[in-house]
Write an enzyme that holds these catalytic residues in place. Structure first.
Site, mmCIF file in Angstrom:
data_model
loop_
_atom_site.group_PDB
_atom_site.id
_atom_site.type_symbol
_atom_site.label_atom_id
_atom_site.label_comp_id
_atom_site.label_asym_id
_atom_site.label_seq_id
_atom_site.Cartn_x
_atom_site.Cartn_y
_atom_site.Cartn_z
ATOM 1 C CD GLU A 211 49.233 -13.990 -12.125
ATOM 2 O OE1 GLU A 211 49.443 -14.587 -11.056
ATOM 3 O OE2 GLU A 211 48.940 -12.786 -12.173
ATOM 4 C CG HIS A 249 48.306 -10.461 -9.543
ATOM 5 N ND1 HIS A 249 48.913 -11.677 -9.718
ATOM 6 C CD2 HIS A 249 48.623 -10.055 -8.303
ATOM 7 C CE1 HIS A 249 49.578 -11.991 -8.621
ATOM 8 N NE2 HIS A 249 49.412 -11.024 -7.740
#
Lengths: 293, 376
Positions: A211, A249
């Site tokens: 990611e 995150h």
């Protein structure tokens, strides 16, 4: 074969009497993971999970009494750095920290100490790992997996389950699925896991789920180009993420200078000859095209 | 969390970094009064968290209190990259002889706190990195020992700090490091650090970004949050324990897990739509949090459809479905809703969703396509 955990893993759980710790320990036991001990300071001498697991006050006690060789940490963020240091000080060789929200400066120090001690840390802020049919450590749902030839490594939780489910549905099983965690500083990197899969004779192909944020995927791509000859497929989340914002995150942030974008990671992977899927559902097909399964 | 310049300077001053603090003002009259107290020429600086405020006209010199009032009048209410200026900092002006850049970052690659220094102060470090990378010193510090004196000396020599200011530079460097560590920052920069015509070393501008994960142990720093610069919807989400970022599209997204939430946005785009937000509802997806998420998404008038993507996993799909139906019944605005629930008990979830006339989908690709279609 599998990596990091297997049927011989003797797991202890730090925080086993907490709500999360107890719930997920029950699921791990049900999967067949050999949980030999729990640790909750002040509850030594008791048992957890209907008498099935003895509880100790300290990790050192638990290791001394049971020969535990891995620890899974479920304690709240404020206590997680201490829990990791305690496990490492007791010479537990493998520590998996599920806890989210550990302050990053604490992680810098913990990472350094664990590395010096030779402790392998997975996480924090990770779902854990599953060696299919042998041991499940962490919070992944066990029933999405199916034993097979593909190793999977990911920075994410539910996105990993999505990909595992898609593979299982397509008849492509897994050796081990490892979630390395979504924080800026994690113990085990993509490269560490890729190297382990590369050396594992049963793992015939590798899936990598990255990611936005940081440069770990780019470094992993360079490593794969150099070292890995097994078929690979990848997915990178966050093509539509705006720069400068933390996408859930702590580590998922495109720097305001423009580093860490999905495009940069995708092109690095493609330059290394790795096919990158537009959707998680395309991964089984990419693997089939590469001759897997 | 980003801190405003005047907040960043407060923290640095507490750690002994020499600077010209000044005063904040929210009206031109306050700016004038501040300039009178300071005496002499002042700089009036917009307090916004976006870069490039100087170029946008948000930083002005004023020779007199009357001028300070006029300049504050120009700047207050000004729009800088979508942010309306509500506060200015009025600070003593300094005659600059030399400018430097000095920063500390959390360096993910080096797994260390790294010093970044450049003798090209006053410009953004990213710019220097492009135009003259050799002018930048990157020095990772030991994670357990921290900043050492020899490192401070090395940075000072690299920058060409005048000999009589080396002691002052050590104070700045130690103060910046202490501020970084003690406030759990992931960025702390002084830009520019200047030598004035009369030979003083001063931090003229400062920027500190804090590690969100460490904020629970710094309630004093949490109180420095500038709510004026946050989307009201993002404030509401934070209070509800939801991770939310507003975007410009028309398809609201509600997902469990950050990676899957980003992926859902990406697939909306791939299907020809634009996501209206990033939203990670976290583990469990309980009814009250689902309800809060729907309210936050629907407060955005651009939202024409909602895509709910829940990977049940540990959570039971039928419980999530009940939560969605219940939350939906309390909503003030109706938009088409595409719901995809996978994992444990997802088969039991389907009839519950169907009875409530929700559009269902099996795969994520299918769900994204249906949401894009429904938003047309």
């Amino acid at each position: 074969m599998s990596i990091f955990v297997n049927a011989d893993t003797r797991l202890l759980v730090q925080g086993i009497t907490g709500r999360e710790g107890e719930f997920h320990s029950a699921a791990m036991l049900e999967y067949g993971t050999n949980i030999v001990a729990g640790v909750t300071p002040g509850k030594g001498g008791q048992t957890a999970l209907d008498g099935r697991v003895p509880v100790y006050d300290t990790v050192a006690d638990a290791v001394g009494q049971t020969g535990a060789n891995a620890s899974c940490i479920f304690v709240p963020a404020a206590f997680a750095p201490d829990a990791m240091l305690e496990a490492s000080a007791a010479r537990v060789p493998l520590v998996i920290c599920i806890t989210e929200g550990v302050p990053v400066l604490d992680m810098l120090r913990v990472h350094h100490v664990l590395k010096a001690n030779g402790t392998r840390l997975i996480g924090p802020n990770c779902p854990g790992l599953t060696s299919v049919g042998e041991a499940k450590v962490g919070i992944s749902p066990g029933d999405i997996h199916r034993r097979g030839p593909v190793g999977l490594v990911s920075r994410s939780g539910t996105l990993t389950y999505e990909v595992v489910q898609a593979m299982t549905d397509a008849g492509l099983g897994q050796t081990t699925c490892v979630g390395i965690g979504g924080d800026p500083i994690v113990g085990t990197s993509f490269i560490d896991v890729l190297a382990a899969f590369n050396a594992d004779p049963e793992t015939e192909a590798i899936v990598m789920i990255g990611e936005i944020g940081g440069e770990e995927e780019e470094k992993a791509a360079a490593f794969c180009a150099r070292e890995v000859r097994k078929p690979m497929a990848a997915f990178i989340a966050g093509r539509t993420a705006p720069p400068g914002r933390r996408m859930g995150h702590a580590g998922a942030i495109i720097s305001s200078g423009g580093g860490g974008t999905a495009e940069s990671k995708r092109s690095a992977l493609e330059a290394a000859g790795i096919h990158v899927a537009d959707s998680p559902s395309h991964i089984p097909r990419l693997l089939h095209d590469a001759g897997v399964g | 969390m980003k801190l405003q310049e005047y907040r960043s300077k407060e923290i640095l001053a507490r750690h002994g970094v020499p600077l010209l603090a000044g005063e904040t003002a929210t009206t031109p009259a306050e700016a004038r009064a501040a300039a009178e107290r300071i005496g002499g020429a002042v700089v009036v600086k917009a307090q916004v968290l976006v870069g490039g405020r100087g170029k946008a006209g948000g930083v002005k010199l004023a020779a007199t209190p009357a001028e300070a009032e006029a300049r504050a009048g120009d700047i207050l209410g000004m729009d800088i990259k979508g942010i309306t200026v509500q506060t200015v900092l009025v600070a003593p002006a300094a005659d600059i002889a030399k400018e430097f850049y000095l920063g500390l970052i959390l360096d993910r690659a080096a797994r260390a706190i790294t010093v970044i220094a450049s003798a090209e102060g006053g410009v953004e470090i990213e710019e220097t990195a492009k135009t003259n990378p050799g002018a930048i010193l990157r020095l990772p510090l030991h994670p357990l020992l921290g900043l050492q004196e020899f490192e401070t000396r090395r940075i000072g020599f690299f920058l060409g700090i005048p000999a009589d200011l080396r002691r002052d530079f050590a104070t700045v460097m130690r103060g910046l490091y202490a501020a970084f560590v003690e406030s759990d920052a992931d960025l702390a920069e002084i830009n520019p650090l200047v030598v004035t015509d009369d030979g003083r070393l001063l931090a003229l501008d400062a920027k500190i970004t804090l590690d969100d994960s460490a904020l629970p142990r710094h309630p004093d720093l949490e109180a420095m949050r500038d709510l004026n610069e946050e989307e009201p919807s993002e404030i509401a989400a934070r209070e509800a324990g939801i991770s939310f970022i507003k975007l410009d599209g028309s398809i609201g997204c509600m997902v469990n897990g950050a990676g899957l939430a980003m992926t859902t946005m990406d697939l909306v785009k791939l299907a020809g739509g634009e996501p209206a937000n990033f939203l990670d509802i976290g583990g469990g997806a309980k009814a009250d949090r689902v309800a809060a998420a729907f309210r936050i998404i629907l407060d955005d008038p651009n939202v024409k459809a909602i895509l709910v993507n829940i990977f049940g996993g540990i959570t039971r799909g039928d419980e999530v479905a009940h939560g969605i139906v219940e939350a939906r019944s309390q909503l003030h605005r109706e938009v088409p809703m595409v719901v995809r629930i996978v994992g444990t008990n997802s088969d039991e979830a389907k009839p519950i969703l169907a009875r409530a006339n929700l559009i269902t989908a099996d795969s994520l690709d299918d769900a994204a396509a249906k949401a894009v279609e429904a938003a047309r």
